[in-house]
Enzyme design. Structure first.
Site, PDB file in Angstrom:
ATOM      1  N   TYR A  67      -9.700   5.956  14.810  1.00 51.82           N
ATOM      2  CA  TYR A  67     -10.274   4.705  14.724  1.00 51.82           C
ATOM      3  C   TYR A  67     -11.764   4.799  15.658  1.00 51.82           C
ATOM      4  O   TYR A  67     -12.743   4.130  15.181  1.00 51.82           O
ATOM      5  CB  TYR A  67      -9.584   3.397  15.488  1.00 51.82           C
ATOM      6  N   ARG A  74       6.114  -4.305  13.800  1.00 46.90           N
ATOM      7  CA  ARG A  74       5.257  -5.433  13.581  1.00 46.90           C
ATOM      8  C   ARG A  74       6.091  -6.721  13.216  1.00 46.90           C
ATOM      9  O   ARG A  74       5.838  -7.298  12.532  1.00 46.90           O
ATOM     10  CB  ARG A  74       4.525  -5.082  12.425  1.00 46.90           C
ATOM     11  N   ASP A  99      -2.045  -4.633  20.753  1.00 48.63           N
ATOM     12  CA  ASP A  99      -2.347  -3.691  19.655  1.00 48.63           C
ATOM     13  C   ASP A  99      -2.816  -2.265  20.093  1.00 48.63           C
ATOM     14  O   ASP A  99      -2.937  -2.188  21.558  1.00 48.63           O
ATOM     15  CB  ASP A  99      -3.561  -4.389  18.980  1.00 48.63           C
ATOM     16  N   ARG A 147      -2.229 -18.487  15.133  1.00 52.30           N
ATOM     17  CA  ARG A 147      -3.555 -17.766  14.541  1.00 52.30           C
ATOM     18  C   ARG A 147      -4.653 -18.744  14.283  1.00 52.30           C
ATOM     19  O   ARG A 147      -5.680 -18.388  14.294  1.00 52.30           O
ATOM     20  CB  ARG A 147      -3.183 -16.743  13.813  1.00 52.30           C
ATOM     21  N   ARG A 193       1.982 -12.020  10.738  1.00 48.04           N
ATOM     22  CA  ARG A 193       1.683 -13.115   9.636  1.00 48.04           C
ATOM     23  C   ARG A 193       2.734 -13.581   8.826  1.00 48.04           C
ATOM     24  O   ARG A 193       2.428 -14.416   8.012  1.00 48.04           O
ATOM     25  CB  ARG A 193       0.348 -12.604   9.134  1.00 48.04           C
TER      26      ARG A 193
HETATM   27  O1  1CP Z   1       5.494  -7.084  16.693  1.00 49.18           O
HETATM   28  C1  1CP Z   1       4.528  -6.298  16.888  1.00 49.18           C
HETATM   29  O2  1CP Z   1       4.881  -5.201  16.430  1.00 49.18           O
HETATM   30  C2  1CP Z   1       3.306  -6.744  16.778  1.00 49.18           C
HETATM   31  C3  1CP Z   1       2.467  -5.868  17.888  1.00 49.18           C
HETATM   32  C4  1CP Z   1       1.621  -5.082  17.315  1.00 49.18           C
HETATM   33  C5  1CP Z   1       1.695  -3.608  17.249  1.00 49.18           C
HETATM   34  C6  1CP Z   1       3.015  -2.698  17.640  1.00 49.18           C
HETATM   35  C7  1CP Z   1       0.200  -5.200  16.758  1.00 49.18           C
HETATM   36  C8  1CP Z   1      -0.260  -6.683  16.378  1.00 49.18           C
HETATM   37  N1  1CP Z   1      -0.350  -4.132  16.508  1.00 49.18           N
HETATM   38  C9  1CP Z   1       0.433  -3.087  16.806  1.00 49.18           C
HETATM   39  C10 1CP Z   1       0.030  -1.817  16.415  1.00 49.18           C
HETATM   40  C11 1CP Z   1      -1.020  -1.208  15.535  1.00 49.18           C
HETATM   41  N2  1CP Z   1      -2.170  -1.591  15.330  1.00 49.18           N
HETATM   42  C12 1CP Z   1      -0.916  -0.149  14.915  1.00 49.18           C
HETATM   43  C13 1CP Z   1       0.217   0.840  14.763  1.00 49.18           C
HETATM   44  C14 1CP Z   1       1.461   0.663  14.242  1.00 49.18           C
HETATM   45  C15 1CP Z   1       1.242   0.529  12.826  1.00 49.18           C
HETATM   46  O3  1CP Z   1       0.778   1.809  11.971  1.00 49.18           O
HETATM   47  O4  1CP Z   1       1.541  -0.425  11.988  1.00 49.18           O
HETATM   48  C16 1CP Z   1      -2.065   0.102  14.078  1.00 49.18           C
HETATM   49  C17 1CP Z   1      -2.477   1.225  13.359  1.00 49.18           C
HETATM   50  C18 1CP Z   1      -3.019  -0.916  14.677  1.00 49.18           C
HETATM   51  C19 1CP Z   1      -4.299  -1.294  14.012  1.00 49.18           C
HETATM   52  C20 1CP Z   1      -4.623  -2.710  13.449  1.00 49.18           C
HETATM   53  N3  1CP Z   1      -4.400  -3.658  14.112  1.00 49.18           N
HETATM   54  C21 1CP Z   1      -4.978  -2.772  12.097  1.00 49.18           C
HETATM   55  C22 1CP Z   1      -5.432  -1.801  11.263  1.00 49.18           C
HETATM   56  C23 1CP Z   1      -4.618  -1.375  10.310  1.00 49.18           C
HETATM   57  C24 1CP Z   1      -5.127  -0.210   9.289  1.00 49.18           C
HETATM   58  O5  1CP Z   1      -4.940  -0.378   8.281  1.00 49.18           O
HETATM   59  O6  1CP Z   1      -5.994   0.516   9.843  1.00 49.18           O
HETATM   60  C25 1CP Z   1      -5.009  -4.329  11.860  1.00 49.18           C
HETATM   61  C26 1CP Z   1      -5.437  -5.163  10.986  1.00 49.18           C
HETATM   62  C27 1CP Z   1      -4.672  -4.830  13.450  1.00 49.18           C
HETATM   63  C28 1CP Z   1      -4.628  -6.264  13.793  1.00 49.18           C
HETATM   64  C29 1CP Z   1      -3.239  -6.784  14.048  1.00 49.18           C
HETATM   65  N4  1CP Z   1      -2.501  -6.571  15.295  1.00 49.18           N
HETATM   66  C30 1CP Z   1      -1.240  -6.989  15.233  1.00 49.18           C
HETATM   67  C31 1CP Z   1      -1.017  -7.728  14.381  1.00 49.18           C
HETATM   68  C32 1CP Z   1       0.166  -8.763  14.028  1.00 49.18           C
HETATM   69  C33 1CP Z   1      -2.351  -7.514  13.340  1.00 49.18           C
HETATM   70  C34 1CP Z   1      -2.712  -8.309  12.192  1.00 49.18           C
HETATM   71  C35 1CP Z   1      -2.328  -9.640  12.083  1.00 49.18           C
HETATM   72  C36 1CP Z   1      -3.662 -10.797  12.567  1.00 49.18           C
HETATM   73  O7  1CP Z   1      -4.769 -10.675  12.375  1.00 49.18           O
HETATM   74  O8  1CP Z   1      -3.247 -11.674  13.246  1.00 49.18           O
END
Ligand code: 1CP
Length: 359
Positions: free
Chosen positions: A163, A36, A85, A49, A40
């Protein structure tokens, strides 16, 4: 990092630190990237964003490329991960996905019944996820001159199922586990579709230019080893077997897996992700030193003042002991409020200190 000649097409980064470590070869210093790493905690990301939702960023290849490059421009990282994602692939199966402010992802039509499972489509990633494949092609053009390889990724079947069935994030995963226990027939249909989707999507990303692939099974540690072995491992294996046909290294990542590392390894992957709930040397001992490992600093360590952070990062490197095949990473994704300055210091420290552990 060496500058590559891109005049004759895509650069060959097979000798980069990251790719060498993925193959278990010795490197001048330990490669480092952070799960990640785009997101943010970076002001540049927050700025983008303000004008775009997360799905807009992901579905616009130019914007996805820009976000992918933000941490590469800011820190001396050894790999980039495509900004995407794990959840948009579910849209191709017929699920309606939304990221709601402050609440995380929501699936408006979760998979609960036999009819829901049977209605799940088997999408062709080349068709449904063309935006990420285009983003990969575009990002490679930016990364090649810098000599930085690109990681493509997919969610693993269980984490995606979690999910799809729960309809979003979940504390106890009662619905998904109930389907698994009560309806193994439906579970098999759904997990087979998810495994094929994950595998096909990973192969498509490698074809588009991703030099390494990572399968994220973020929530697999919620299962007992018994449940993992009987209800999940076969489908992770199917996804990883398909991914292996791409001919690039595959990282198999999970959290809370300390009690089932041999099973995670059995499912497949060239590199095994390790979180901070087990010491890296103990995990590596269990996996065997011929298997490359990725990890394993607690992401919250980045909130410590530098002397404490340095001590913990040093401990991880000391436990890796300069052996070939260690990729430094966090045990899970970087946390939103992480101080950017600590990220920079950590990345530089990993390179500096790990050099001294060689030979
Ligand atoms: O640089 C990077 O790694 C960013 C790319 C990336 C990756 C690898 C994003 C962008 N998401 C992910 C994978 C991801 N998404 C996972 C697997 C990795 C992990 O466990 O951390 C999971 C579970 C998700 C699902 C997800 N996406 C959630 C829910 C998490 C939960 O607690 O259930 C959320 C909130 C997101 C949104 C998201 N995706 C990515 C970002 C940077 C964000 C949040 C920021 C935003 O809203 O701008």
């Amino acid at each position: 990092m060496s500058t590559q000649d891109t005049t004759n097409g895509p650069a060959d980064l097979s000798q980069s630190r990251f790719l060498k470590a993925c193959r278990g070869e010795q490197t001048d210093a330990t490669p480092v990237w952070l799960m990640r790493q785009a997101g943010r905690y970076m002001a540049e990301y927050r700025e983008l964003r303000k004008k775009n939702t997360i799905l807009e960023l992901i579905k616009d290849p130019a914007l996805a490329t820009e976000v992918t490059m933000q941490p590469i421009q800011a820190f001396d990282l050894d790999a980039a991960i495509i900004f995407a994602d794990i959840l948009p692939p579910l849209e191709g199966m017929g699920l309606q996905l939304e990221f709601q402010k402050g609440e995380g992802p929501v699936i408006h039509n979760p998979v609960r019944t036999e009819a829901d499972v049977r209605a799940l489509r088997q999408p062709d990633p080349e068709e449904f996820l063309h935006f990420t494949l285009d983003a990969i092609r575009l990002t490679r053009k930016e990364l090649d001159p810098r000599g930085v390889p690109l990681i493509g990724f997919s969610g693993a079947p269980f984490t995606l199922a979690s999910y799809a069935v729960e309809g979003g994030s979940s504390r106890n995963r009662v619905l998904v586990k109930s389907m698994m226990m009560n309806r193994p027939d439906l579970w098999d249909i759904m997990m087979t579709k998810l495994a094929k989707l994950a595998g096909d999507y990973l192969v498509a990303q490698a074809k588009a230019g991703a030099q390494v692939l990572q399968l994220f099974d973020s929530w697999v540690g919620e299962l007992s080893p018994y449940e993992y072995e009987n209800f999940v491992l076969p489908y992770s294996k199917l996804a990883l077997d398909i991914a292996a046909t791409a001919g690039v290294p595959v990282i198999h990542f999970g959290t809370n897996t300390s009690g089932m590392l041999p099973l995670i390894q059995k499912a497949g992957g060239d590199v095994i992700g390790v979180d901070w709930r087990i010491n890296l040397d103990e995990a590596w001992e269990i996996l065997g030193h011929s298997t490359p490992v990725q990890g394993n600093l607690d992401p919250v360590t980045l909130f410590a003042e530098w002397p404490a952070l340095e001590k913990r990062a040093k401990d991880v490197l000391d436990r890796a002991a300069g052996r070939p095949g260690h990729i430094f990473n966090l045990g899970h994704g970087i946390v939103i409020e992480t101080p950017v300055d600590n990220v920079r210091k950590l990345v530089d420290y990993i390179h500096e200190y790990s050099r001294t552990l060689r030979g």
